[in-house]
Design an enzyme around this catalytic site. Sequence first.
Site, PDB file in Angstrom:
ATOM      1  N   CYS A  37       1.065  -1.124   0.025  1.00  0.00           N
ATOM      2  CA  CYS A  37      -0.011   0.024  -0.078  1.00  0.00           C
ATOM      3  C   CYS A  37       0.740   1.240   0.027  1.00  0.00           C
ATOM      4  O   CYS A  37       2.072   1.230  -0.333  1.00  0.00           O
ATOM      5  CB  CYS A  37      -0.979  -0.004   1.143  1.00  0.00           C
ATOM      6  N   THR A  38       0.315   2.204   0.514  1.00  0.00           N
ATOM      7  CA  THR A  38       1.223   3.599   0.523  1.00  0.00           C
ATOM      8  C   THR A  38       2.076   3.771   1.590  1.00  0.00           C
ATOM      9  O   THR A  38       3.210   3.836   1.648  1.00  0.00           O
ATOM     10  CB  THR A  38       0.424   4.711   0.085  1.00  0.00           C
ATOM     11  N   GLY A  39       1.438   3.864   2.589  1.00  0.00           N
ATOM     12  CA  GLY A  39       1.910   4.086   4.173  1.00  0.00           C
ATOM     13  C   GLY A  39       2.617   2.860   4.677  1.00  0.00           C
ATOM     14  O   GLY A  39       3.508   3.099   5.797  1.00  0.00           O
ATOM     15  N   ASN A  40       2.181   1.675   4.487  1.00  0.00           N
ATOM     16  CA  ASN A  40       2.669   0.537   5.085  1.00  0.00           C
ATOM     17  C   ASN A  40       2.370   0.753   6.687  1.00  0.00           C
ATOM     18  O   ASN A  40       3.355   0.225   7.439  1.00  0.00           O
ATOM     19  CB  ASN A  40       3.993   0.097   4.811  1.00  0.00           C
ATOM     20  N   SER A  41       1.414   1.279   7.058  1.00  0.00           N
ATOM     21  CA  SER A  41       1.157   1.568   8.368  1.00  0.00           C
ATOM     22  C   SER A  41      -0.260   0.810   9.017  1.00  0.00           C
ATOM     23  O   SER A  41      -0.289   0.745  10.130  1.00  0.00           O
ATOM     24  CB  SER A  41       1.182   2.960   8.870  1.00  0.00           C
ATOM     25  N   CYS A  42      -1.058   0.414   8.177  1.00  0.00           N
ATOM     26  CA  CYS A  42      -2.480   0.212   8.459  1.00  0.00           C
ATOM     27  C   CYS A  42      -3.082  -1.352   7.675  1.00  0.00           C
ATOM     28  O   CYS A  42      -2.846  -2.210   8.126  1.00  0.00           O
ATOM     29  CB  CYS A  42      -3.230   1.176   8.477  1.00  0.00           C
ATOM     30  N   ARG A  43      -3.574  -0.759   6.575  1.00  0.00           N
ATOM     31  CA  ARG A  43      -4.137  -2.159   5.937  1.00  0.00           C
ATOM     32  C   ARG A  43      -3.235  -3.017   5.430  1.00  0.00           C
ATOM     33  O   ARG A  43      -3.567  -4.176   5.632  1.00  0.00           O
ATOM     34  CB  ARG A  43      -4.917  -1.388   4.508  1.00  0.00           C
ATOM     35  N   SER A  44      -2.090  -2.772   4.857  1.00  0.00           N
ATOM     36  CA  SER A  44      -0.977  -3.674   4.493  1.00  0.00           C
ATOM     37  C   SER A  44      -0.557  -4.679   5.883  1.00  0.00           C
ATOM     38  O   SER A  44      -0.600  -5.624   5.582  1.00  0.00           O
ATOM     39  CB  SER A  44       0.033  -3.256   3.714  1.00  0.00           C
ATOM     40  N   SER A  71       5.165  -7.059   3.922  1.00  0.00           N
ATOM     41  CA  SER A  71       4.316  -5.886   3.808  1.00  0.00           C
ATOM     42  C   SER A  71       5.331  -4.763   3.717  1.00  0.00           C
ATOM     43  O   SER A  71       6.200  -4.642   4.213  1.00  0.00           O
ATOM     44  CB  SER A  71       3.187  -5.476   4.504  1.00  0.00           C
ATOM     45  N   THR A 126       7.369  -4.037  11.187  1.00  0.00           N
ATOM     46  CA  THR A 126       8.074  -2.747  10.870  1.00  0.00           C
ATOM     47  C   THR A 126       7.562  -2.227   9.426  1.00  0.00           C
ATOM     48  O   THR A 126       6.750  -3.087   8.588  1.00  0.00           O
ATOM     49  CB  THR A 126       9.416  -3.148  10.314  1.00  0.00           C
ATOM     50  N   ASP A 176       8.063  -0.813   6.292  1.00  0.00           N
ATOM     51  CA  ASP A 176       9.268  -0.682   5.326  1.00  0.00           C
ATOM     52  C   ASP A 176       8.895  -0.334   3.978  1.00  0.00           C
ATOM     53  O   ASP A 176       7.719  -0.349   3.339  1.00  0.00           O
ATOM     54  CB  ASP A 176       9.649  -2.306   5.116  1.00  0.00           C
ATOM     55  N   CYS A 197      -4.667  -0.780  -1.666  1.00  0.00           N
ATOM     56  CA  CYS A 197      -5.091   0.601  -1.501  1.00  0.00           C
ATOM     57  C   CYS A 197      -6.550   0.960  -2.112  1.00  0.00           C
ATOM     58  O   CYS A 197      -6.957  -0.194  -2.718  1.00  0.00           O
ATOM     59  CB  CYS A 197      -4.376   1.556  -2.463  1.00  0.00           C
ATOM     60  N   CYS A 229      -2.554   3.189  -6.490  1.00  0.00           N
ATOM     61  CA  CYS A 229      -1.913   1.930  -5.986  1.00  0.00           C
ATOM     62  C   CYS A 229      -0.328   2.022  -6.388  1.00  0.00           C
ATOM     63  O   CYS A 229      -0.094   2.402  -7.715  1.00  0.00           O
ATOM     64  CB  CYS A 229      -2.698   0.804  -6.561  1.00  0.00           C
ATOM     65  N   ASP A 259      -9.142   3.362   3.681  1.00  0.00           N
ATOM     66  CA  ASP A 259      -8.068   3.642   4.503  1.00  0.00           C
ATOM     67  C   ASP A 259      -8.753   4.220   5.775  1.00  0.00           C
ATOM     68  O   ASP A 259      -9.311   5.121   5.932  1.00  0.00           O
ATOM     69  CB  ASP A 259      -7.132   4.531   4.077  1.00  0.00           C
TER      70      ASP A 259
END
Length: 141
Positions: free
Chosen positions: A7-14, A32, A60, A62, A79, A86, A103
Site C-alpha cells: 500500500c502507500t504508507g505500510n502502517s495500517c491496511r497492508s 508488507s 515494521t 518498510d 489501496c 496503488c 483507509d
Amino acid sequence: MKVLILCTGNSCRSQMAHGFLQSFDPGLTVCSAGTNASGKLSSKAVEVMKEAGIDISHHTSDSVDKYLNDQWDYVITVCGGANETCPAFLGKVKHRLHIGFDDPSHATGTDEFIWSEFIRVRDEIKEAFYNLYIHEIKPQL
C-alpha cells in the site's frame, strides 16, 4: 510461497492483511511494504488486530525498495479509494492482485465512528484474505 502486500504508507491496511495471512498459515513468507512507508505502524491498527487475537506490534513499516530484488509468488495491493494511487511493483512476481480497502486512518468524526471504521476495514481484510488463502494460495501448497 512468498507473498508481498503493498500500500502507500505500510502502517495500517497492508499490516492488517500481513497479520491475517500469516495467521492462516505460519509456513507462508509474508511481508508488507509501502511506496511511501511511514516508518511506523498505526496504533489503532495494532489495537484492532490485538482485539482480533493477532499481534502485529512487532511488524515494521518498510519501503517497497527493500523487496524489489526478491522473487514473489504474489504481490497484492490493498489501496482503496479513487483518491489513492496503488503502488506499482516492478520486481519479479508470478501473480499480481488488487484487493482494495478504504483507509480507516483517514476516517473523521467521533472516536466511536473512527474505531468502527477500523473494525469494519479489519473485518473486510480478514474475509478477503481468508478467501484468497483458501481458494488460491492453499491449493498451490
